[in-house]
Design an enzyme around this catalytic site. Sequence first.
Site, PDB file in Angstrom:
ATOM      1  N   LYS A   1     -10.156  12.783   8.379  1.00  0.00           N
ATOM      2  CA  LYS A   1      -9.653  12.314   9.669  1.00  0.00           C
ATOM      3  C   LYS A   1      -9.591  13.467  10.655  1.00  0.00           C
ATOM      4  CE  LYS A   1      -6.632   8.531   8.201  1.00  0.00           C
ATOM      5  NZ  LYS A   1      -7.326   7.493   8.959  1.00  0.00           N
TER       6      LYS A   1
ATOM      7  N   ASP B   1      -2.600  10.205   3.846  1.00  0.00           N
ATOM      8  CA  ASP B   1      -4.005   9.832   4.000  1.00  0.00           C
ATOM      9  C   ASP B   1      -4.724  10.849   4.876  1.00  0.00           C
ATOM     10  OD1 ASP B   1      -6.428   8.581   4.232  1.00  0.00           O
ATOM     11  OD2 ASP B   1      -5.700   6.879   5.420  1.00  0.00           O
TER      12      ASP B   1
ATOM     13  N   ASP C   1       1.582   6.174   5.724  1.00  0.00           N
ATOM     14  CA  ASP C   1       0.607   5.256   5.126  1.00  0.00           C
ATOM     15  C   ASP C   1       1.127   4.580   3.855  1.00  0.00           C
ATOM     16  OD1 ASP C   1      -1.815   4.040   5.586  1.00  0.00           O
ATOM     17  OD2 ASP C   1      -3.007   5.521   4.491  1.00  0.00           O
TER      18      ASP C   1
ATOM     19  N   ASP D   1     -12.210   7.171   3.764  1.00  0.00           N
ATOM     20  CA  ASP D   1     -11.010   6.902   4.564  1.00  0.00           C
ATOM     21  C   ASP D   1     -10.624   5.415   4.516  1.00  0.00           C
ATOM     22  OD1 ASP D   1      -8.875   7.490   6.165  1.00  0.00           O
ATOM     23  OD2 ASP D   1     -10.025   7.640   8.026  1.00  0.00           O
TER      24      ASP D   1
ATOM     25  N   ARG E   1      -7.832  -0.348   0.912  1.00  0.00           N
ATOM     26  CA  ARG E   1      -8.405  -1.524   0.249  1.00  0.00           C
ATOM     27  C   ARG E   1      -8.819  -1.200  -1.189  1.00  0.00           C
ATOM     28  NH1 ARG E   1     -12.820  -1.851   4.970  1.00  0.00           N
ATOM     29  NH2 ARG E   1     -11.090  -0.828   6.017  1.00  0.00           N
TER      30      ARG E   1
ATOM     31  N   LYS F   1       0.850  -1.201   0.000  1.00  0.00           N
ATOM     32  CA  LYS F   1       0.000   0.000   0.000  1.00  0.00           C
ATOM     33  C   LYS F   1       0.881   1.246   0.000  1.00  0.00           C
ATOM     34  CE  LYS F   1      -3.292   2.587   2.914  1.00  0.00           C
ATOM     35  NZ  LYS F   1      -4.111   2.608   4.150  1.00  0.00           N
TER      36      LYS F   1
ATOM     37  N   GLU G   1      -9.507   3.807   2.135  1.00  0.00           N
ATOM     38  CA  GLU G   1      -8.970   3.918   0.784  1.00  0.00           C
ATOM     39  C   GLU G   1      -7.919   2.860   0.458  1.00  0.00           C
ATOM     40  OE1 GLU G   1      -7.684   5.421   3.277  1.00  0.00           O
ATOM     41  OE2 GLU G   1      -5.559   5.060   2.924  1.00  0.00           O
TER      42      GLU G   1
HETATM   43  N1  BES Z   1      -4.313   4.393   6.948  1.00  0.00           N
HETATM   44  C1  BES Z   1      -5.467   4.146   7.712  1.00  0.00           C
HETATM   45  C2  BES Z   1      -5.250   3.099   8.786  1.00  0.00           C
HETATM   46  C3  BES Z   1      -4.536   3.573  10.023  1.00  0.00           C
HETATM   47  C4  BES Z   1      -5.168   4.410  10.917  1.00  0.00           C
HETATM   48  C5  BES Z   1      -3.294   3.097  10.299  1.00  0.00           C
HETATM   49  C6  BES Z   1      -4.501   4.778  12.065  1.00  0.00           C
HETATM   50  C7  BES Z   1      -2.639   3.465  11.455  1.00  0.00           C
HETATM   51  C8  BES Z   1      -3.239   4.319  12.339  1.00  0.00           C
HETATM   52  C9  BES Z   1      -6.597   3.639   6.810  1.00  0.00           C
HETATM   53  O1  BES Z   1      -6.610   4.129   5.529  1.00  0.00           O
HETATM   54  C10 BES Z   1      -7.871   4.027   7.454  1.00  0.00           C
HETATM   55  O2  BES Z   1      -8.121   5.209   7.542  1.00  0.00           O
HETATM   56  N2  BES Z   1      -8.664   3.073   7.882  1.00  0.00           N
HETATM   57  C11 BES Z   1      -9.878   3.333   8.542  1.00  0.00           C
HETATM   58  C12 BES Z   1     -10.905   2.367   8.037  1.00  0.00           C
HETATM   59  C13 BES Z   1     -12.308   2.693   8.475  1.00  0.00           C
HETATM   60  C14 BES Z   1     -12.790   3.955   7.815  1.00  0.00           C
HETATM   61  C15 BES Z   1     -13.197   1.536   8.129  1.00  0.00           C
HETATM   62  C16 BES Z   1      -9.645   3.154  10.026  1.00  0.00           C
HETATM   63  O3  BES Z   1      -8.952   2.241  10.430  1.00  0.00           O
HETATM   64  O4  BES Z   1     -10.160   3.979  10.791  1.00  0.00           O
HETATM   65 ZN    ZN Z   2      -4.801   4.757   4.770  1.00  0.00          ZN
HETATM   66 MN    MN Z   3      -7.670   5.991   5.409  1.00  0.00          MN
END
Ligand code: BES
Ligand code: ZN
Ligand code: MN
Length: 517
Positions: free
Chosen positions: A263, A256, A274, A333, A337, A251, A335
Amino acid sequence: MDFQLKTLTVAQAAAEKSDVLIVLAGSAPIVSKDPLSVLAASARKAGDLPDKAGKLLSLYRPEGVVAGRVVLAAIGDGKPASVRSGVAAAVSAAKAQPARRVTLVFAQPADGPAVAAAVIAAAEASYVYTTTKPKAEPRSIRQLTIGVADAGAVSQPFDEARATVRGIELAKEWGNRPANHATPTLLGEAAKELGKLPNIKCEVLGPKEVEKLGMGSFAAVAQGSAQPLRFIVLRYQGAPKSQAPVVLVGKGITFDTGGVSLKPAAEMDEMKFDMCGAASVLGTFRALGDIQPAINVVGLIPSCENMNDGRAVKPGDVVTSMSGQTIEVLNTDAEGRLILCDALTYAKRFEPAAVIDIATLTGACVIALGGVRSGLFSSDDTLAAALEAAGEASQDRCWRMPLDDDYAEGLKSNFADVANIAGRAGGAITAAKFLQRFASDFAWAHLDIAGTAWKSGAAKGSTGRPVGLLVSYLMGRVGSTGAEDGTQGAKAGAKTKVGKKAGKSAAAPAGKTRTEK
Ligand code: BES
Ligand code: ZN
Ligand code: MN
């Protein structure tokens, strides 16, 4: 840092020209009669050097030692984890004052894994990020000589560990760079640099090519950014073309923001990390370039920013992935996947032996496993076992998580084949279930490194994980036929050319050409 391996007794190490001499003392009795060994044995006896890995005793100009400073360091049972804590503590102590040359000698016989652990721990403890902080105190240790009873017996693990360090440090470099110094374009250029190494080729695709491939899901994430997306294809060919490759998918979200599903501001800077999955793929290729193992590996990196903009993808938008499946983007968010699914579809053309994606995918994985183990999800028990074993061997551990179909319930959508989020519960697993829909044609594993790829707080910085795990896994495949199930090959290290020069094409033996769609 320049690493060297030498056959040295403690007595010989005492005569080495260096600024600091580190003597690693295990639990076994120290029997040598040279002055330093006698000193270490008596300190042990007096209780001044407890037999607990990481305990230290520092000496200044002891009699008969060339180095001005000596650090006696306990390494307990001498197993890799203990060597790691002993070396980490000793190197941290050594670099407290400037030290250019350090000699590190094992007072007792050390095996390959112990030597490899010492190399990796020493590099870890002395690493300094300087790219956008040029006035930072640079890494003071320039040369580290490791002394063991029989250098020849451990030269291969030593060389592999040295190559792994270069990979880890490349991954750290790109992970640590702020997003304006690590754009998708710059990542593409870093990959192109790797393409100059023996047996590595690199191709970087841009927005037009990605659109042509039908990667509508990846393109949707990128569309809110002023930075053009990149799709990086790296290939390492160390075995005949007939041997199916392992495909690594990283990835590469260089920043992000969450997009329209923005966020919160706190700690948002950490979303520069990220792209650590992508960085781990680059790092693994850096190591492969050095080790030159007899395997084939493909690296795929979808890379873009996830930004908030007039053109950005919106909650509720439906996009069409390269697989043909439509996706309802309920949360912009989620994104990671969305970019990975198209890369997984692309992976199919390599007729892979296994596909492993590596992603800072979910905050939920951080909650589940913290910063200790990466989350491992796999549809294939053999592949999962091989990755778990590689994690143990490299001390870059992971923990297998479930993939029951029941977890996919929440991904149902009234407007598309699948939604990109389910409820809050089991978030790391539902993300993996989403990816699994695009990985049904091959043995697949997913590593969620959201908790392990970087550290927050005062020690904020990239860890370079899981380069150690990936290199260890790939080396375990040397000699295997590239079976579909991720079967482990001959003993790690066999048939490699570490340290020897491998010609750009000479080491790419002819074989049955596999068709690529
Ligand atoms: N890059 C983030 C995951 C992340 C968040 C990694 C905090 C490390 C610390 C990812 O893109 C994300 O935002 N995931 C969301 C998914 C949700 C919207 C289903 C998450 O984990 O909050
Ligand atoms: Zn992300
Ligand atoms: Mn995200």
